[in-house]
Design a protein around this motif. Structure first.
Motif, PDB file in Angstrom:
ATOM      1  N   GLY A   1       0.827  -1.203   0.000  1.00 33.20           N
ATOM      2  CA  GLY A   1       0.000   0.000   0.000  1.00 33.20           C
ATOM      3  C   GLY A   1       0.857   1.246   0.000  1.00 33.20           C
ATOM      4  N   SER A   2       0.186   2.389   0.267  1.00 29.23           N
ATOM      5  CA  SER A   2       0.876   3.680   0.345  1.00 29.23           C
ATOM      6  C   SER A   2       0.732   4.189   1.768  1.00 29.23           C
ATOM      7  CB  SER A   2       0.239   4.696  -0.608  1.00 29.23           C
ATOM      8  OG  SER A   2       0.213   4.187  -1.914  1.00 29.23           O
ATOM      9  N   ALA A   3       1.801   4.070   2.544  1.00 25.02           N
ATOM     10  CA  ALA A   3       1.720   4.456   3.963  1.00 25.02           C
ATOM     11  C   ALA A   3       1.283   5.907   4.128  1.00 25.02           C
ATOM     12  CB  ALA A   3       3.070   4.222   4.630  1.00 25.02           C
ATOM     13  N   CYS A   4       1.577   6.759   3.126  1.00 31.44           N
ATOM     14  CA  CYS A   4       1.239   8.186   3.236  1.00 31.44           C
ATOM     15  C   CYS A   4      -0.271   8.449   3.158  1.00 31.44           C
ATOM     16  CB  CYS A   4       1.946   8.977   2.133  1.00 31.44           C
ATOM     17  SG  CYS A   4       1.578   8.384   0.473  1.00 31.44           S
TER      18      CYS A   4
ATOM     19  N   GLU B   1       7.607 -14.714   3.717  1.00 33.50           N
ATOM     20  CA  GLU B   1       8.878 -14.894   2.988  1.00 33.50           C
ATOM     21  C   GLU B   1       9.090 -13.725   2.034  1.00 33.50           C
ATOM     22  OE1 GLU B   1      11.247 -17.589   2.358  1.00 33.50           O
ATOM     23  OE2 GLU B   1      10.662 -17.949   4.440  1.00 33.50           O
ATOM     24  N   ALA B   2       7.985 -13.283   1.400  1.00 30.64           N
ATOM     25  CA  ALA B   2       8.073 -12.188   0.418  1.00 30.64           C
ATOM     26  C   ALA B   2       8.477 -10.892   1.126  1.00 30.64           C
ATOM     27  CB  ALA B   2       6.722 -11.990  -0.271  1.00 30.64           C
ATOM     28  N   ARG B   3       9.201 -10.051   0.395  1.00 32.67           N
ATOM     29  CA  ARG B   3       9.554  -8.721   0.910  1.00 32.67           C
ATOM     30  C   ARG B   3       8.273  -7.878   0.880  1.00 32.67           C
ATOM     31  NH1 ARG B   3      12.771  -7.389  -3.184  1.00 32.67           N
ATOM     32  NH2 ARG B   3      14.683  -8.057  -2.193  1.00 32.67           N
ATOM     33  N   VAL B   4       7.982  -7.153   1.957  1.00 31.85           N
ATOM     34  CA  VAL B   4       6.774  -6.312   1.991  1.00 31.85           C
ATOM     35  C   VAL B   4       7.201  -4.848   1.956  1.00 31.85           C
ATOM     36  CG1 VAL B   4       4.709  -5.687   3.295  1.00 31.85           C
ATOM     37  CG2 VAL B   4       5.457  -8.074   3.222  1.00 31.85           C
ATOM     38  N   THR B   5       6.581  -4.095   1.053  1.00 34.24           N
ATOM     39  CA  THR B   5       7.033  -2.720   0.818  1.00 34.24           C
ATOM     40  C   THR B   5       5.874  -1.732   0.806  1.00 34.24           C
ATOM     41  OG1 THR B   5       6.792  -3.044  -1.548  1.00 34.24           O
ATOM     42  CG2 THR B   5       8.975  -3.484  -0.628  1.00 34.24           C
ATOM     43  N   SER B   6       6.253  -0.455   0.827  1.00 30.59           N
ATOM     44  CA  SER B   6       5.248   0.611   0.694  1.00 30.59           C
ATOM     45  C   SER B   6       5.685   1.600  -0.389  1.00 30.59           C
ATOM     46  CB  SER B   6       5.104   1.372   2.019  1.00 30.59           C
ATOM     47  OG  SER B   6       4.352   2.569   1.817  1.00 30.59           O
ATOM     48  N   PHE B   7       4.690   2.157  -1.056  1.00 27.04           N
ATOM     49  CA  PHE B   7       4.901   3.289  -1.963  1.00 27.04           C
ATOM     50  C   PHE B   7       5.236   4.533  -1.121  1.00 27.04           C
ATOM     51  CE2 PHE B   7       3.004   7.146  -3.592  1.00 27.04           C
ATOM     52  CZ  PHE B   7       3.326   7.176  -4.942  1.00 27.04           C
ATOM     53  N   CYS B   8       6.167   5.342  -1.602  1.00 28.12           N
ATOM     54  CA  CYS B   8       6.449   6.640  -0.968  1.00 28.12           C
ATOM     55  C   CYS B   8       6.627   7.676  -2.062  1.00 28.12           C
ATOM     56  CB  CYS B   8       7.772   6.612  -0.199  1.00 28.12           C
ATOM     57  SG  CYS B   8       7.810   5.488   1.185  1.00 28.12           S
ATOM     58  N   ARG B   9       6.102   8.852  -1.869  1.00 26.65           N
ATOM     59  CA  ARG B   9       6.475   9.946  -2.772  1.00 26.65           C
ATOM     60  C   ARG B   9       7.912  10.361  -2.440  1.00 26.65           C
ATOM     61  NH1 ARG B   9       1.886  13.977  -1.108  1.00 26.65           N
ATOM     62  NH2 ARG B   9       2.368  12.885   0.811  1.00 26.65           N
ATOM     63  N   GLY B  10       8.430  11.297  -3.235  1.00 28.11           N
ATOM     64  CA  GLY B  10       9.785  11.758  -2.987  1.00 28.11           C
ATOM     65  C   GLY B  10       9.850  12.695  -1.794  1.00 28.11           C
ATOM     66  N   LEU B  11       9.439  12.208  -0.641  1.00 40.57           N
ATOM     67  CA  LEU B  11       9.391  13.025   0.583  1.00 40.57           C
ATOM     68  C   LEU B  11       9.870  12.173   1.757  1.00 40.57           C
ATOM     69  CD1 LEU B  11       5.720  14.383   0.105  1.00 40.57           C
ATOM     70  CD2 LEU B  11       7.825  15.634  -0.384  1.00 40.57           C
ATOM     71  N   THR B  12      10.768  12.730   2.570  1.00 42.13           N
ATOM     72  CA  THR B  12      11.258  11.939   3.714  1.00 42.13           C
ATOM     73  C   THR B  12      10.100  11.582   4.655  1.00 42.13           C
ATOM     74  OG1 THR B  12      11.912  14.014   4.735  1.00 42.13           O
ATOM     75  CG2 THR B  12      13.681  12.678   3.811  1.00 42.13           C
ATOM     76  N   GLY B  13       9.111  12.472   4.719  1.00 44.86           N
ATOM     77  CA  GLY B  13       7.947  12.209   5.583  1.00 44.86           C
ATOM     78  C   GLY B  13       7.237  10.922   5.173  1.00 44.86           C
ATOM     79  N   ASP B  14       7.183  10.684   3.883  1.00 45.49           N
ATOM     80  CA  ASP B  14       6.534   9.442   3.407  1.00 45.49           C
ATOM     81  C   ASP B  14       7.354   8.216   3.820  1.00 45.49           C
ATOM     82  OD1 ASP B  14       4.658  11.084   2.245  1.00 45.49           O
ATOM     83  OD2 ASP B  14       4.738  10.141   0.263  1.00 45.49           O
ATOM     84  N   VAL B  15       8.682   8.361   3.789  1.00 47.73           N
ATOM     85  CA  VAL B  15       9.546   7.238   4.202  1.00 47.73           C
ATOM     86  C   VAL B  15       9.326   6.977   5.699  1.00 47.73           C
ATOM     87  CG1 VAL B  15      11.935   6.411   4.408  1.00 47.73           C
ATOM     88  CG2 VAL B  15      11.241   7.766   2.393  1.00 47.73           C
ATOM     89  N   ASP B  16       9.208   8.051   6.480  1.00 49.86           N
ATOM     90  CA  ASP B  16       8.963   7.880   7.928  1.00 49.86           C
ATOM     91  C   ASP B  16       7.658   7.116   8.167  1.00 49.86           C
ATOM     92  OD1 ASP B  16      11.256   9.227   8.612  1.00 49.86           O
ATOM     93  OD2 ASP B  16      10.275  11.193   8.757  1.00 49.86           O
ATOM     94  N   LEU B  17       6.644   7.464   7.402  1.00 54.24           N
ATOM     95  CA  LEU B  17       5.341   6.788   7.580  1.00 54.24           C
ATOM     96  C   LEU B  17       5.452   5.306   7.203  1.00 54.24           C
ATOM     97  CD1 LEU B  17       3.002   9.604   6.205  1.00 54.24           C
ATOM     98  CD2 LEU B  17       3.268   8.882   8.586  1.00 54.24           C
ATOM     99  N   ALA B  18       6.243   5.017   6.169  1.00 56.48           N
ATOM    100  CA  ALA B  18       6.452   3.609   5.786  1.00 56.48           C
ATOM    101  C   ALA B  18       7.178   2.862   6.908  1.00 56.48           C
ATOM    102  CB  ALA B  18       7.250   3.532   4.486  1.00 56.48           C
ATOM    103  N   LEU B  19       8.163   3.552   7.523  1.00 55.37           N
ATOM    104  CA  LEU B  19       8.908   2.922   8.622  1.00 55.37           C
ATOM    105  C   LEU B  19       7.982   2.569   9.794  1.00 55.37           C
ATOM    106  CD1 LEU B  19      12.124   5.147   8.539  1.00 55.37           C
ATOM    107  CD2 LEU B  19      12.087   2.633   8.312  1.00 55.37           C
ATOM    108  N   GLU B  20       6.972   3.432  10.012  1.00 56.16           N
ATOM    109  CA  GLU B  20       6.004   3.144  11.095  1.00 56.16           C
ATOM    110  C   GLU B  20       5.311   1.796  10.890  1.00 56.16           C
ATOM    111  OE1 GLU B  20       2.953   6.078  11.749  1.00 56.16           O
ATOM    112  OE2 GLU B  20       4.426   7.692  11.942  1.00 56.16           O
ATOM    113  N   CYS B  21       5.216   1.376   9.618  1.00 54.89           N
ATOM    114  CA  CYS B  21       4.512   0.112   9.313  1.00 54.89           C
ATOM    115  C   CYS B  21       5.455  -1.076   9.316  1.00 54.89           C
ATOM    116  CB  CYS B  21       3.835   0.189   7.946  1.00 54.89           C
ATOM    117  SG  CYS B  21       2.770   1.603   7.724  1.00 54.89           S
ATOM    118  N   ASP B  22       6.721  -0.806   9.614  1.00 54.16           N
ATOM    119  CA  ASP B  22       7.701  -1.885   9.730  1.00 54.16           C
ATOM    120  C   ASP B  22       7.895  -2.661   8.419  1.00 54.16           C
ATOM    121  OD1 ASP B  22       9.561  -3.161  11.206  1.00 54.16           O
ATOM    122  OD2 ASP B  22       8.194  -4.687  12.003  1.00 54.16           O
TER     123      ASP B  22
END
Ligand SMILES: CC(=O)SCCNC(=O)CCNC(=O)[C@H](O)C(C)(C)COP(=O)(O)OP(=O)(O)OC[C@H]1O[C@@H](n2cnc3c(N)ncnc32)[C@H](O)[C@@H]1OP(=O)(O)O
Length: 501
Positions: A49-52, A70-91
């Protein structure tokens, strides 16, 4: 040409780009169910999903990361550090940092410059890798970007530590030649993924061109769901790579279940002619094809339906020939002479000519008429009454079961469901059958519309399809189900337990 020793992996973005299809919204439970099905199929990465987007979405992504797949789980982020932080919240294990790459997106949408965009991209990648994230940088609208700039962006991202760069045909604008040219240029710099859309119907062609040019991770969605005309369909990429190029990506036998799981969860029905997973993909109606298939099951199929977890079906209609009629009658334990089969086939074609889909029940009724073989009904509907609008929808039915009247009632989520419970109660569990499919079509418009209900019911290894058209949907449904049951039980000896069963 793609050599068969190439390793190609699937990144599934059904839970992110697929969910961006208008009208689609998945609950956390649905995301979990789909993620589990993707894991069974063996995709390498699940973009959850998109954590943002908000707290609800973050909760859903976290539910997926909690599965410890087993699969790598990821999030969409825009080009914003804030979006990366929100993705990190989801582990999450990783992020897709989506940065603009065409002039239109760089200047017109994000409002930055080509130079600043490179600087920001490098900073974002360093920020994400510093937080131990796997990082894919997606050059949004890459197919409309200047190729020199796209390569510079990819080089910047990879130099900053990104694990890979993704060539994105964001608006499904390009063709295989340009895809191949762009991807081969990017592949000289490092690992490349491809993200293709189907606006021109070229999603698969572009994905394969990308693989041929060096991409080793293909973004797909189940059933091809996604923005506008959708993303490239996972099942189509997987079967094309396997069948044409002998390259394994996912467990193909899981594809049909996966498609059904996503269709149920999203409410988006599969077109019948959809490759791999559509209802008609392994169904033969026309006489020449049916005859050929009965002589050699590879005659009119590129690969066996079981390869993708499906079964072959014969259907009846305007184009049915004698071989199809004989084979379908045999499935229902009916034998007929050659002359009778020819007459039945002519009558099936006649019925099909009137624009009707011909069901098993139609065929069996025609066969009885042609052969003069009367049969006694095992189950007959005498009466049905249903009420809805109150707290609990209820229904009662009066059936004649093996010559004896039985009355029963039931409750359900609606009047049809309640009537089904009542039928089940009346016939007893030993004579029960599974409702394999249930479709309703309005034949005429308006609130007085005639509806056609088509049901397929199965018992052991037999199934029977019956259609009924009436203004009353409950009556049509119950009629069709009782008829299907009757047809299924007709070939069995003493299918009914005593009335107190
Ligand atoms: C190709 C793709 O599939 S892109 C993915 C599309 N996915 C989504 O849109 C995810 C769902 N979206 C959302 O939940 C919301 O749009 C949010 C939370 C991301 C943003 O909501 P809002 O703050 O209300 O912004 P809004 O949706 O109106 O506009 C999008 C903003 O993102 C910015 N943006 C778009 N792409 C990027 C990018 N790659 N990098 C940085 N910013 C970007 C836009 O410039 C715009 O910012 P602005 O308002 O400062 O002009």
């Amino acid at each position: 040409m793609i050599p068969s020793d190439r390793t190609v992996r699937i990144l599934d973005t059904t839970l992110r780009d697929g969910e961006q299809a208008p009208g689609v919204s998945l609950s956390p439970d649905e995301k979990v169910e789909i993620a589990r099905a993707l894991e069974r199929a063996g995709v390498s990465t699940i973009e959850a999903g998109s954590a943002c987007t908000g707290t609800g979405e973050r909760r859903a992504i976290s539910r997926v990361t909690d599965l410890d797949l087993e699969a790598r789980v990821t999030s969409f982020c825009r080009g914003l550090t804030g979006d990366v932080d929100l993705a990190l919240e989801c582990d999450v294990d990783g992020v897709h940092i989506v940065v603009p790459s065409s002039d239109r997106h760089v200047e017109g949408k994000v409002g930055t410059s080509l130079g600043d965009n490179l600087v920001t991209t490098a900073e974002l990648v360093e920020y994400a890798t510093d937080h131990d994230l796997w990082v894919e940088v997606i050059g949004e609208d890459g197919s409309r970007a200047d190729l020199d700039y796209l390569a510079e962006l990819a080089e910047t991202a990879l130099d900053a530590g990104a694990d890979r760069f993704c060539f994105a045909d964001t608006v499904g604008h390009t063709g295989p030649e340009h895809t191949a040219k762009a991807v081969s240029r990017l592949a000289e710099l490092g690992p490349v993924s491809a993200h293709t859309h189907d606006d021109l119907g070229l999603g698969v062609a572009n994905a394969l061109a990308a693989v041929a040019a060096g991409a080793d991770l293909i973004h797909c969605t189940v059933d091809g769901l996604g923005e506008r005309a959708g993303n490239v369909a996972l099942e189509e990429v997987a079967i094309a790579l396997s069948h044409v190029y002998d390259i394994d990506t996912v467990d193909l036998e899981e594809l049909y279940d996966l498609a059904q799981t996503v269709s149920r969860a999203t409410g988006v029905q599969l077109p019948p002619n959809k490759a791999v997973v559509g209802e008609n993909a392994f169904t033969h109606e026309s006489g020449i094809h049916t005859d050929g298939t009965l002589k050699d099951d590879k005659m009119y199929e590129p690969y066996a339906p079981e390869t993708v977890g499906r079964e072959r079906r014969l259907a009846l209609g305007k184009h049915t020939g004698r071989a199809g009629v004989e084979a379908t009658l045999a499935e229902h334990g009916v034998e007929a002479t050659d002359d009778a089969v020819a007459e039945i086939a002519a009558r099936v074609t006649e019925l099909g000519d009137r624009g009707r889909r011909v069901t098993d029940a139609d065929l069996l009724a025609i066969a009885e008429d042609v052969t003069g073989d009367d049969r006694e009904r095992m189950v007959d509907l005498l009466d049905v009454q249903a009420t809805s609008g109150g707290a609990v929808p209820t229904a009662s039915v009066r059936l004649e079961v093996d010559g004896e009247q039985r009355v029963a009632s039931g409750t359900g989520s609606g009047p049809v469901d309640a009537a089904v419970s009542a039928i089940r109660e009346a016939i007893g569990s030993r004579a029960d059958a599974e409702l394999e499919s249930y479709h309703v079509d309005a034949v005429t418009g308006g609130t007085d519309a005639v509806v056609t209900v088509e049901v397929t019911m199965g018992r052991d290894d037999r199934s029977v399809t019956v259609a009924r058209s009436e203004a009353d949907i409950t009556r049509a449904s119950v009629d069709a189900m009782v008829d299907a049951l009757d047809r299924l039980l007709a070939t069995e000896e003493k299918p009914f337990a005593p009335a107190d069963d």
